[in-house]
Design a protein around this motif. Structure first.
Motif, mmCIF file in Angstrom:
data_model
loop_
_atom_site.group_PDB
_atom_site.id
_atom_site.type_symbol
_atom_site.label_atom_id
_atom_site.label_comp_id
_atom_site.label_asym_id
_atom_site.label_seq_id
_atom_site.Cartn_x
_atom_site.Cartn_y
_atom_site.Cartn_z
ATOM 1 N N VAL A 130 0.874 -1.182 0.000
ATOM 2 C CA VAL A 130 0.000 0.000 0.000
ATOM 3 C C VAL A 130 0.904 1.221 0.000
ATOM 4 C CG1 VAL A 130 -1.701 1.305 1.323
ATOM 5 C CG2 VAL A 130 -1.861 -1.200 1.178
ATOM 6 N N CYS A 131 0.642 2.142 -0.916
ATOM 7 C CA CYS A 131 1.582 3.254 -1.088
ATOM 8 C C CYS A 131 0.851 4.481 -1.594
ATOM 9 C CB CYS A 131 2.686 2.860 -2.075
ATOM 10 S SG CYS A 131 3.970 4.115 -2.182
ATOM 11 N N VAL A 132 1.126 5.610 -0.942
ATOM 12 C CA VAL A 132 0.487 6.859 -1.353
ATOM 13 C C VAL A 132 1.163 7.477 -2.574
ATOM 14 C CG1 VAL A 132 -0.361 7.456 0.948
ATOM 15 C CG2 VAL A 132 1.930 8.185 0.262
ATOM 16 N N ALA A 133 2.338 6.973 -2.914
ATOM 17 C CA ALA A 133 3.065 7.563 -4.043
ATOM 18 C C ALA A 133 2.603 6.936 -5.351
ATOM 19 C CB ALA A 133 4.565 7.372 -3.852
ATOM 20 N N SER A 134 3.006 7.556 -6.456
ATOM 21 C CA SER A 134 2.622 7.008 -7.756
ATOM 22 C C SER A 134 3.806 7.120 -8.706
ATOM 23 C CB SER A 134 1.402 7.748 -8.309
ATOM 24 O OG SER A 134 1.639 9.146 -8.273
ATOM 25 N N CYS A 135 4.870 6.450 -8.346
ATOM 26 C CA CYS A 135 6.068 6.468 -9.198
ATOM 27 C C CYS A 135 5.734 5.786 -10.523
ATOM 28 C CB CYS A 135 7.214 5.753 -8.501
ATOM 29 S SG CYS A 135 7.607 6.469 -6.889
ATOM 30 N N MET A 136 6.150 6.409 -11.621
ATOM 31 C CA MET A 136 5.694 5.937 -12.934
ATOM 32 C C MET A 136 6.234 4.562 -13.308
ATOM 33 S SD MET A 136 5.712 9.377 -15.211
ATOM 34 C CE MET A 136 4.788 8.660 -16.567
ATOM 35 N N PHE A 137 7.370 4.185 -12.723
ATOM 36 C CA PHE A 137 7.998 2.909 -13.080
ATOM 37 C C PHE A 137 7.546 1.776 -12.173
ATOM 38 C CE2 PHE A 137 10.483 5.355 -10.116
ATOM 39 C CZ PHE A 137 10.618 4.464 -9.074
ATOM 40 N N CYS A 138 6.639 2.053 -11.222
ATOM 41 C CA CYS A 138 6.362 1.077 -10.173
ATOM 42 C C CYS A 138 5.170 0.194 -10.529
ATOM 43 C CB CYS A 138 6.095 1.798 -8.857
ATOM 44 S SG CYS A 138 5.793 0.654 -7.495
ATOM 45 N N SER A 139 5.352 -1.115 -10.403
ATOM 46 C CA SER A 139 4.275 -2.077 -10.648
ATOM 47 C C SER A 139 3.827 -2.733 -9.353
ATOM 48 C CB SER A 139 4.780 -3.173 -11.589
ATOM 49 O OG SER A 139 5.485 -2.616 -12.654
ATOM 50 N N PHE A 140 4.452 -2.354 -8.276
ATOM 51 C CA PHE A 140 4.279 -3.027 -6.986
ATOM 52 C C PHE A 140 3.200 -2.352 -6.138
ATOM 53 C CE2 PHE A 140 5.977 -2.689 -2.533
ATOM 54 C CZ PHE A 140 5.745 -3.995 -2.125
ATOM 55 N N ALA A 141 3.148 -1.026 -6.185
ATOM 56 C CA ALA A 141 2.308 -0.285 -5.247
ATOM 57 C C ALA A 141 0.820 -0.397 -5.571
ATOM 58 C CB ALA A 141 2.705 1.188 -5.263
ATOM 59 N N ARG A 142 0.014 -0.393 -4.536
ATOM 60 C CA ARG A 142 -1.436 -0.256 -4.667
ATOM 61 C C ARG A 142 -1.829 0.923 -3.784
ATOM 62 N NH1 ARG A 142 0.023 -2.850 -8.140
ATOM 63 N NH2 ARG A 142 -0.615 -4.927 -8.829
ATOM 64 N N ASN A 156 9.202 -1.307 1.802
ATOM 65 C CA ASN A 156 7.737 -1.306 1.750
ATOM 66 C C ASN A 156 7.214 -0.160 0.900
ATOM 67 O OD1 ASN A 156 7.538 -3.300 3.946
ATOM 68 N ND2 ASN A 156 8.371 -1.632 5.178
ATOM 69 N N GLY A 157 5.912 -0.229 0.610
ATOM 70 C CA GLY A 157 5.207 0.939 0.105
ATOM 71 C C GLY A 157 5.085 1.981 1.218
ATOM 72 N N LEU A 158 4.676 3.185 0.832
ATOM 73 C CA LEU A 158 4.522 4.282 1.804
ATOM 74 C C LEU A 158 3.085 4.264 2.302
ATOM 75 C CD1 LEU A 158 6.474 7.020 -0.231
ATOM 76 C CD2 LEU A 158 7.383 5.347 1.408
ATOM 77 N N HIS A 159 2.854 3.476 3.342
ATOM 78 C CA HIS A 159 1.492 3.233 3.839
ATOM 79 C C HIS A 159 1.039 4.411 4.695
ATOM 80 C CE1 HIS A 159 -1.975 1.358 5.603
ATOM 81 N NE2 HIS A 159 -1.712 0.182 5.032
ATOM 82 N N ASP A 199 6.692 12.045 -5.881
ATOM 83 C CA ASP A 199 6.302 11.968 -4.466
ATOM 84 C C ASP A 199 7.490 11.689 -3.547
ATOM 85 O OD1 ASP A 199 3.359 12.046 -4.866
ATOM 86 O OD2 ASP A 199 3.737 10.169 -5.924
ATOM 87 N N LYS A 200 8.578 11.270 -4.130
ATOM 88 C CA LYS A 200 9.705 10.857 -3.292
ATOM 89 C C LYS A 200 10.525 12.047 -2.835
ATOM 90 C CE LYS A 200 10.369 6.153 -4.559
ATOM 91 N NZ LYS A 200 10.899 5.145 -5.454
ATOM 92 N N CYS A 201 11.209 11.889 -1.706
ATOM 93 C CA CYS A 201 12.101 12.947 -1.246
ATOM 94 C C CYS A 201 13.147 13.216 -2.326
ATOM 95 C CB CYS A 201 12.749 12.575 0.072
ATOM 96 S SG CYS A 201 13.894 11.189 -0.004
HETATM 97 S S1 SF4 Z 1 6.230 1.456 -3.650
HETATM 98 FE FE1 SF4 Z 1 8.036 2.794 -3.825
HETATM 99 S S2 SF4 Z 1 8.426 2.884 -6.036
HETATM 100 FE FE2 SF4 Z 1 6.309 2.104 -5.779
HETATM 101 S S3 SF4 Z 1 4.990 3.943 -5.870
HETATM 102 FE FE3 SF4 Z 1 5.482 3.576 -3.710
HETATM 103 S S4 SF4 Z 1 7.321 4.865 -3.305
HETATM 104 FE FE4 SF4 Z 1 7.115 4.657 -5.548
#
Ligand code: SF4
Length: 359
Positions: A64-76, A111-114, A191-193
Motif C-alpha cells: 500500500v503506497c500513497v506515491a505514484s512512481c511511474m515505473f512502479c508495478s508493486f504499489a497499490r 515497503n510501500g509508503l502506507h 512523491d519521493k524525497c
Molecule cells: S512502492 Fe516505492 S516505487 Fe512504488 S509507488 Fe510507492 S514509493 Fe514509488
C-alpha cells in the motif's frame, strides 16, 4: 583523431579520477567490450576473481503506497484495492520463523509508503525480527521511507533513524535513489524525497557508523548525462563519508506500470552501465549486479564487466516480479555458487559488511 578510450585508459593507469565528460564518453563509445575490459581491470585490482553473495531474505511487508512512481508495478494506492496487502507483524515474523534452519545473515525489508500504519508497526517489526534471530542483520527501509515516516509522524529524519536504530535497525538499503537529477525525478517519482534529502539521510547513517548502499534506476527516460550526474553525486558524498559500500544499478522493468510503452534496457546497456559504474564510482568498493533485475545470464557476464557482487538468495521478491522479471523467486547458495563458478569467478559468501562467511 585518437580514440578517447586511450585517454581514459591512461587516466585509469595513472590512478586519476574520471570526469563527467569521460563518463558520457563511456556511455556513447561503440566498443562495449573495450569498456568492459577497462572495468574488469579495475574490478580485479580491488577484488581479483572474488564474487560476493549473501544468504539473505527479502520481505516487503506492505505494497500500500500513497506515491505514484511511474515505473512502479508493486504499489497499490489503498488498502482494499485489488492485490493490495499489508502483512500483520505475526505474518512477517512467520516468514523468518519458517526459515529457522537456514543460516541467514541478513533480512532486507522495504515497503510501500502506507498512510495509516502507526510508527510502532515498524519499530515492533524490527524488535520482533531481532527477538527471533538476534544475530541477523536488519537492513530495512529506504531513505525515501525514512523521509516519509518523518513527515507522517511529525518527526525529524534523525529522530526517525534514532528510534529505528534503538529498535534494531542495522543499516539502510539503497532503494529510492532512482535518478537524482530533478528533471527525471520530478517526472517519474515526484512523491519521493529529493536527492538532497536522500543523501542527508544516508549521510546521517554514515555519521553514526552505518554502512549503506545506493541504487540507480536506469533505462527509462533518463539521459546518459543524467546517469553520470547520478554517479558523481554518489562519488562526491562518499569522498566525505566513506559510508556507501555498494553501488547497485537497477534495470527498469516495464510491465504493468505507467512506463509500459518503453522497452526494457538491453543486455548491452546493462553491461555497459555496470562497467561505467565501476569506472566512475571509484570510491564505492562493490558494484552489485542484482540478478533479479539483470536476469541471471546477464548477471553472470557482468562479473567480467565490473560487478563483484550478486546480492543473495533473496527468497521472496515482489517489486521486480510484479514488473515482469522472469527470474526465479529464490536461488540457493549452491545455485549462486554454481553460476559464479561457471562464469569463471570465485564465489564467496559474505555478510552485510562483506566479511567472508565460513560454515
Ligand atoms: S512502492 Fe516505492 S516505487 Fe512504488 S509507488 Fe510507492 S514509493 Fe514509488
Amino acid at each position: 583523431m585518437s580514440d578517447p578510450l586511450h585517454h581514459i585508459e591512461a587516466k585509469l593507469e595513472a590512478g586519476e579520477r574520471l570526469s563527467f565528460d569521460d563518463g558520457v564518453t563511456l556511455f556513447n563509445h561503440p566498443d562495449l567490450h573495450e569498456i568492459g575490459r577497462l572495468a574488469n581491470r579495475e574490478r580485479e585490482k580491488r577484488h581479483g576473481a572474488t564474487t560476493y553473495y549473501n544468504y539473505n531474505l527479502r520481505l516487503e511487508a506492505t505494497n500500500v503506497c500513497v506515491a505514484s512512481c511511474m515505473f512502479c508495478s508493486f504499489a497499490r494506492l489503498k488498502p482494499g484495492d485489488a492485490d493490495a496487502y499489508t502483512m500483520t507483524l505475526e505474518q512477517v515474523f512467520d516468514k523468518l520463523r519458517a526459515r529457522k534452519d537456514q543460516p541467514l545473515t541478513e533480512v532486507h525489508v522495504v515497503n510501500g509508503l502506507h498512510p495509516d500504519l502507526p510508527f510502532s508497526y515498524y519499530t515492533d517489526l524490527l524488535i520482533g525480527l531481532k527477538a527471533i534471530r538476534p544475530e541477523i542483520h536488519l537492513k530495512c527501509f529506504t531513505a525515501v521511507e525514512i523521509a516519509f515516516f518523518a513527515d507522517l509522524y511529525k518527526m525529524t529524519d534523525e529522530q526517525v533513524m534514532r528510534e529505528l536504530m534503538a529498535a534494531g535497525l542495522d543499516s539502510l538499503p539503497g532503494g529510492g535513489a532512482e535518478i537524482f537529477a530533478p528533471r527525471v525525478r520530478l517526472k517519474i517519482a515526484h512523491d519521493k524525497c529529493d536527492a538532497d534529502r536522500y543523501m542527508s539521510i544516508h549521510r546521517f547513517a554514515h555519521s553514526v557508523g552505518m554502512k549503506t548502499n545506493v541504487t540507480m534506476l536506469y533505462g527509462h527516460i533518463e539521459t546518459f548525462e543524467e546517469r553520470v550526474d547520478h554517479m558523481i553525486r554518489v562519488r562526491d558524498v562518499n569522498d566525505e563519508t566513506h559510508g556507501f559500500q555498494a553501488f547497485i544499478p537497477l534495470a527498469f522493468h516495464p510491465d504493468n506500470n505507467q512506463l509500459r510503452k518503453l522497452p526494457a534496457p538491453s543486455a548491452s546497456d546493462t553491461l555497459r552501465t555496470i562497467a561505467v559504474s565501476r569506472l566512475m564510482v571509484d570510491n564505492v568498493p562493490h558494484i552489485k549486479a542484482f540478478w533479479v533485475a539483470t536476469g541471471v545470464d546477464v548477471a553472470q557476464i557482468s562479473l567480467w564487466y565490473g560487478a563483484n557482487d550478486l546480492d543473495g538468495t533473496v527468497q521472496e521478491e515482489k517489486i521486480y516480479h510484479m514488473a515482469g522479471s522472469r527470474t526465479p523467486l529464490a536461488m540457493t547458495p549452491e545455485a549462486i555458487e554454481r553460476l559464479v563458478t561457471i562464469a569463471g569467478r570465485e564465489p564467496v559468501e559474505r555478510d552485510t559488511f562483506y566479511n567472508r562467511i565460513t560454515h
